[in-house]
Structures are given as structure tokens and as C-alpha cells.
Design a protein around this motif. Structure first.
Motif, PDB file in Angstrom:
ATOM      1  N   GLN A 120       0.831  -1.196   0.000  1.00  0.00           N
ATOM      2  CA  GLN A 120       0.000   0.000   0.000  1.00  0.00           C
ATOM      3  C   GLN A 120       0.877   1.264   0.000  1.00  0.00           C
ATOM      4  OE1 GLN A 120      -3.436  -0.157  -0.227  1.00  0.00           O
ATOM      5  NE2 GLN A 120      -2.926  -2.314  -0.557  1.00  0.00           N
ATOM      6  N   PRO A 121       0.327   2.407  -0.461  1.00  0.00           N
ATOM      7  CA  PRO A 121       1.111   3.650  -0.452  1.00  0.00           C
ATOM      8  C   PRO A 121       1.402   4.114   0.967  1.00  0.00           C
ATOM      9  CG  PRO A 121      -1.168   4.098  -1.046  1.00  0.00           C
ATOM     10  CD  PRO A 121      -1.021   2.605  -1.031  1.00  0.00           C
ATOM     11  N   VAL A 122       2.461   4.888   1.103  1.00  0.00           N
ATOM     12  CA  VAL A 122       2.851   5.422   2.408  1.00  0.00           C
ATOM     13  C   VAL A 122       3.492   6.781   2.181  1.00  0.00           C
ATOM     14  CG1 VAL A 122       5.123   4.300   2.327  1.00  0.00           C
ATOM     15  CG2 VAL A 122       4.154   4.933   4.540  1.00  0.00           C
ATOM     16  N   MET A 123       3.385   7.636   3.187  1.00  0.00           N
ATOM     17  CA  MET A 123       4.052   8.942   3.159  1.00  0.00           C
ATOM     18  C   MET A 123       5.130   8.964   4.238  1.00  0.00           C
ATOM     19  SD  MET A 123       1.088  11.765   2.431  1.00  0.00           S
ATOM     20  CE  MET A 123       2.360  12.986   2.078  1.00  0.00           C
ATOM     21  N   PHE A 124       6.342   9.337   3.837  1.00  0.00           N
ATOM     22  CA  PHE A 124       7.446   9.507   4.767  1.00  0.00           C
ATOM     23  C   PHE A 124       7.668  11.000   4.999  1.00  0.00           C
ATOM     24  CE2 PHE A 124       8.269   5.475   2.634  1.00  0.00           C
ATOM     25  CZ  PHE A 124       8.483   4.633   3.711  1.00  0.00           C
ATOM     26  N   VAL A 125       7.856  11.390   6.247  1.00  0.00           N
ATOM     27  CA  VAL A 125       8.096  12.801   6.558  1.00  0.00           C
ATOM     28  C   VAL A 125       9.353  12.921   7.402  1.00  0.00           C
ATOM     29  CG1 VAL A 125       5.688  13.539   6.384  1.00  0.00           C
ATOM     30  CG2 VAL A 125       6.564  12.696   8.569  1.00  0.00           C
ATOM     31  N   SER A 126      10.085  13.991   7.167  1.00  0.00           N
ATOM     32  CA  SER A 126      11.311  14.231   7.907  1.00  0.00           C
ATOM     33  C   SER A 126      11.661  15.708   7.790  1.00  0.00           C
ATOM     34  CB  SER A 126      12.446  13.351   7.370  1.00  0.00           C
ATOM     35  OG  SER A 126      13.592  13.449   8.202  1.00  0.00           O
ATOM     36  N   GLY A 127      12.858  16.048   8.249  1.00  0.00           N
ATOM     37  CA  GLY A 127      13.369  17.406   8.150  1.00  0.00           C
ATOM     38  C   GLY A 127      14.825  17.388   7.733  1.00  0.00           C
ATOM     39  N   HIS A 128      15.408  18.563   7.604  1.00  0.00           N
ATOM     40  CA  HIS A 128      16.810  18.686   7.191  1.00  0.00           C
ATOM     41  C   HIS A 128      17.714  18.456   8.403  1.00  0.00           C
ATOM     42  CE1 HIS A 128      14.638  20.775   3.955  1.00  0.00           C
ATOM     43  NE2 HIS A 128      15.681  20.489   3.189  1.00  0.00           N
ATOM     44  N   ILE A 129      17.764  17.200   8.840  1.00  0.00           N
ATOM     45  CA  ILE A 129      18.520  16.798  10.026  1.00  0.00           C
ATOM     46  C   ILE A 129      19.553  15.766   9.612  1.00  0.00           C
ATOM     47  CG2 ILE A 129      18.383  15.844  12.364  1.00  0.00           C
ATOM     48  CD1 ILE A 129      15.374  16.553  12.322  1.00  0.00           C
ATOM     49  N   GLY A 130      20.791  15.897  10.119  1.00  0.00           N
ATOM     50  CA  GLY A 130      21.828  14.944   9.749  1.00  0.00           C
ATOM     51  C   GLY A 130      22.019  14.938   8.239  1.00  0.00           C
ATOM     52  N   ASN A 131      22.290  13.774   7.673  1.00  0.00           N
ATOM     53  CA  ASN A 131      22.383  13.677   6.214  1.00  0.00           C
ATOM     54  C   ASN A 131      21.053  13.183   5.676  1.00  0.00           C
ATOM     55  OD1 ASN A 131      22.945  13.300   3.518  1.00  0.00           O
ATOM     56  ND2 ASN A 131      25.002  12.538   3.883  1.00  0.00           N
ATOM     57  N   TRP A 132      20.130  14.137   5.456  1.00  0.00           N
ATOM     58  CA  TRP A 132      18.791  13.790   5.010  1.00  0.00           C
ATOM     59  C   TRP A 132      18.789  13.138   3.624  1.00  0.00           C
ATOM     60  CZ3 TRP A 132      20.672  18.692   5.926  1.00  0.00           C
ATOM     61  CH2 TRP A 132      20.895  19.503   4.808  1.00  0.00           C
ATOM     62  N   GLU A 133      19.863  13.310   2.856  1.00  0.00           N
ATOM     63  CA  GLU A 133      19.928  12.685   1.530  1.00  0.00           C
ATOM     64  C   GLU A 133      20.047  11.166   1.614  1.00  0.00           C
ATOM     65  OE1 GLU A 133      19.444  13.965  -1.282  1.00  0.00           O
ATOM     66  OE2 GLU A 133      19.799  16.118  -1.141  1.00  0.00           O
ATOM     67  N   MET A 134      20.345  10.634   2.796  1.00  0.00           N
ATOM     68  CA  MET A 134      20.462   9.188   2.957  1.00  0.00           C
ATOM     69  C   MET A 134      19.107   8.517   3.102  1.00  0.00           C
ATOM     70  SD  MET A 134      22.848   6.839   3.024  1.00  0.00           S
ATOM     71  CE  MET A 134      22.108   5.255   2.594  1.00  0.00           C
ATOM     72  N   LEU A 135      18.064   9.291   3.414  1.00  0.00           N
ATOM     73  CA  LEU A 135      16.737   8.692   3.621  1.00  0.00           C
ATOM     74  C   LEU A 135      16.216   7.968   2.373  1.00  0.00           C
ATOM     75  CD1 LEU A 135      14.887  11.349   5.795  1.00  0.00           C
ATOM     76  CD2 LEU A 135      15.255   8.956   6.397  1.00  0.00           C
ATOM     77  N   PRO A 136      16.184   8.600   1.192  1.00  0.00           N
ATOM     78  CA  PRO A 136      15.627   7.901   0.025  1.00  0.00           C
ATOM     79  C   PRO A 136      16.334   6.603  -0.327  1.00  0.00           C
ATOM     80  CG  PRO A 136      15.757  10.261  -0.383  1.00  0.00           C
ATOM     81  CD  PRO A 136      16.502  10.010   0.878  1.00  0.00           C
ATOM     82  N   PRO A 137      17.694   6.573  -0.425  1.00  0.00           N
ATOM     83  CA  PRO A 137      18.319   5.302  -0.771  1.00  0.00           C
ATOM     84  C   PRO A 137      18.164   4.240   0.299  1.00  0.00           C
ATOM     85  CG  PRO A 137      19.995   6.972  -0.327  1.00  0.00           C
ATOM     86  CD  PRO A 137      18.680   7.680  -0.394  1.00  0.00           C
ATOM     87  N   ALA A 138      18.158   4.637   1.574  1.00  0.00           N
ATOM     88  CA  ALA A 138      18.011   3.653   2.642  1.00  0.00           C
ATOM     89  C   ALA A 138      16.622   3.022   2.605  1.00  0.00           C
ATOM     90  CB  ALA A 138      18.265   4.304   4.002  1.00  0.00           C
ATOM     91  N   VAL A 139      15.595   3.847   2.490  1.00  0.00           N
ATOM     92  CA  VAL A 139      14.222   3.323   2.464  1.00  0.00           C
ATOM     93  C   VAL A 139      13.984   2.487   1.211  1.00  0.00           C
ATOM     94  CG1 VAL A 139      11.793   4.005   2.334  1.00  0.00           C
ATOM     95  CG2 VAL A 139      13.324   5.160   3.940  1.00  0.00           C
ATOM     96  N   ALA A 140      14.624   2.868   0.103  1.00  0.00           N
ATOM     97  CA  ALA A 140      14.463   2.114  -1.148  1.00  0.00           C
ATOM     98  C   ALA A 140      14.963   0.682  -1.003  1.00  0.00           C
ATOM     99  CB  ALA A 140      15.199   2.816  -2.286  1.00  0.00           C
TER     100      ALA A 140
END
Length: 304
Positions: A120-140
Motif C-alpha cells: 500500500q502507499p505510504v508517506m514519509f516525513v522528515s526534516g533537514h537533520i543529519g544527512n537527510w539525503e540518505m533517507l531515500p536510498p536507505a528506504v528504497a
């Protein structure tokens, strides 16, 4: 003079410079690239005029801090920005769960695995904390590659390079949606089709809603809450903690409880505030890891 309609020569020169910089960082070990870029930004960043905005923000929402503490947070912030830049070419190759050294791990990964099984679809939310660019590849890596909103750089060559880096890190290309009404409609359609969406919601959004952030009124994007409530899709909050040079920990929380008072606007405000409270809590825990350069609150700040 370039051809009519072609990007100015200045943009091509900027792109060449960035390409050379990224190539140099890529040839370095991830932790060495992180250290070098972090040191450079820590040395230069606090002297830039924009740091006055960070200092004013800290004085506004953390008035108990003295000047020395504010300067330390600002230096830490600039170091984190530099480290993020140095690590960017390496995100796709950082090892998962290393015993030591560069790499990344996840706390709360059971929430990712559980939701991936639903399809099912999901929404991920975060902020500009730490290295936020790591979120997309990690979750993928957990089968939940998500699209996001994106403000493209003015330089189309730079835009293409950054998009290629993100796609490389994720191991696949995903749609990106422009900020604004048209992008919001496209993002909603993406959710309806079963796609996943990620949003960094800690920047000021003048056409959003006035929620509280660090106890002060702050215009906050309401699109996240509106879309999640309309589709009744889970909202999962997370953030990236920096443990060291190119060593990152992704924290993932259980899905938030979606309010259902029968009042659509009230529900949107409640969910928006819930997300703001989550992000504020994490910033308070790691103040030097947040991007204090935003003009986040509804007030006058020094010019950059």
C-alpha cells in the motif's frame, strides 16, 4: 555568446566546476571526503552573512543559550552541511550494517518491512537533520522507494547532475514533483496509483497553515496532511542521525495515528502539528545537525 535559448556560459562553467569537485570527492574514501568537506565548511561557513539568520533563529527559539553555545551549534551545522556534500557521491555504495567505519543502519526497520509487505502507499516525513539525503536510498532498500518534492536549481546542468546522483544512490529513477499546486496534484495522483511519497516539511511555507514550532507560530506545509488524510495512508516519520564521518543511522518511527474528528481542517492541523512536534524533538536532541539557515518563523530576520 551562446545559441539563443541555450543556458548561459556561466552555467556551463559552474557545471564543469561541480563535476570536477564531485569527481574528486568520489575518488576519496567516503570518510575522507566527509572529513575534508566538513572541515572546509566549518572553517568558512560561520563567517558568511547567512549565518546571521542561524544566530537570530537560535536566539528566538532557544533564548537560554549563550553566545558561545550558539556559535558552537552554528559551527556544527556548517560542518554537517559540508559532510553531507562530501558524502553525496558515496551514498549509493555505503555498506549496510557495517561493524565499524562508513555505512548506515536503521532503527525501527520493522516498520519498513511491515509496510512493504502490504503493498500500500505510504508517506514519509522528515526534516533537514543529519544527512537527510540518505533517507531515500536507505528506504528504497526495503522496497519502498519514494518520490519527493523538488525545487530544481536554476542551472539545468547542475540539476541533471544532482538528479543523476540521487537516482544512482537509490538504484532506480523515481518521479520528482515541483513544489506548488501542480506538483501537489501530481503527487496526489502518484499516491492514488499506489506510489510512495517523501516530504521534508521543516521549511516555511507561506501558503500553508500556521502551526507551532519551538513554541512559536510557523507557517507549515499542509499538503502532507491533506493528502495523507484524503487517502488515509500511513504517515511514517524518520530522521538521520550522524554517528561519524559517513556513518549514519536512520531512525524510523511507527506510523502516526491519523486524526479523525469529523472536521477536515482540524484534522489537517492536528496531523501537521504532530509532525512539527516530532521534528522539533529531534532537533532539540541534535541542534547542530539541523539547517538553521531557513527563515522558518513568521518574523523579520537579518538580510543574508
Amino acid at each position: 555568446m551562446g545559441r539563443p535559448g541555450s543556458p548561459p556560459r556561466r552555467m556551463r562553467i559552474e557545471a564543469i566546476a561541480l563535476s570536477c569537485l564531485l569527481a574528486g570527492l568520489r575518488r576519496m574514501k567516503p570518510d575522507h571526503a566527509s572529513n575534508a568537506a566538513g572541515w572546509l565548511c566549518r572553517a568558512i561557513g560561520p563567517w558568511l552573512p547567512v549565518s546571521k539568520v542561524a544566530d537570530a533563529n537560535l536566539r528566538y527559539v532557544m533564548p537560554h543559550l549563550g553566545a558561545r553555545s550558539r556559535r558552537r551549534i552554528i559551527r556544527d551545522m556548517w560542518e554537517n552541511i559540508g559532510r553531507n556534500a562530501g558524502e553525496l557521491p558515496h551514498l549509493g555504495t555505503l555498506p549496510h550494517n557495517p561493524a565499524d567505519g562508513p555505512g548506515w543502519d536503521v532503527t525501527g526497520e520493522e516498520h519498513l518491512r511491515s509496510h512493504a509487505r502490504t503493498g500500500q502507499p505510504v508517506m514519509f516525513v522528515s526534516g533537514h537533520i543529519g544527512n537527510w539525503e540518505m533517507l531515500p536510498p536507505a528506504v528504497a532498500r526495503y522496497g519502498l522507494a519514494f518520490s519527493s518534492f523538488y525545487r530544481a536549481p536554476n542551472n539545468p546542468y547542475v540539476d541533471r547532475m544532482l538528479c543523476d546522483l540521487r537516482d544512482e544512490a537509490m538504484g532506480q529513477a523515481v518521479p520528482l514533483f515541483a513544489k506548488g499546486a501542480r506538483g501537489a496534484r501530481q503527487a496526489l495522483a502518484h499516491l492514488i496509483r499506489g506510489g510512495h511519497l517523501g516530504m521534508l516539511v521543516d521549511q516555511k511555507m507561506n501558503d500553508g497553515v500556521e502551526a507551532r514550532f519551538f513554541g512559536q507560530p510557523a507557517m507549515t506545509a499542509s499538503a502532507m496532511a491533506a493528502m495523507a488524510l484524503r487517502q488515509r495512508c500511513p504517515v511514517i516519520a524518520g530522521y538521520v542521525e550522524r554517528l561519524g564521518p559517513a556513518r549514519l543511522r536512520i531512525h524510523v518511527s511507527a506510523p502516526m495515528e491519523l486524526p479523525d474528528t469529523g472536521d477536515r481542517k482540524r484534522d489537517q492541523m492536528l496531523l501537521t502539528q504532530q509532525v512539527n512536534d516530532y521534528i522539533e524533538q529531534k532537533i532539540r536532541q541534535h541542534p547542530g545537525s539541523w539547517l538553521w539557515l531557513h527563515r522558518r518563523w513568521n518574523r523579520q530576520l537579518p538580510k543574508k
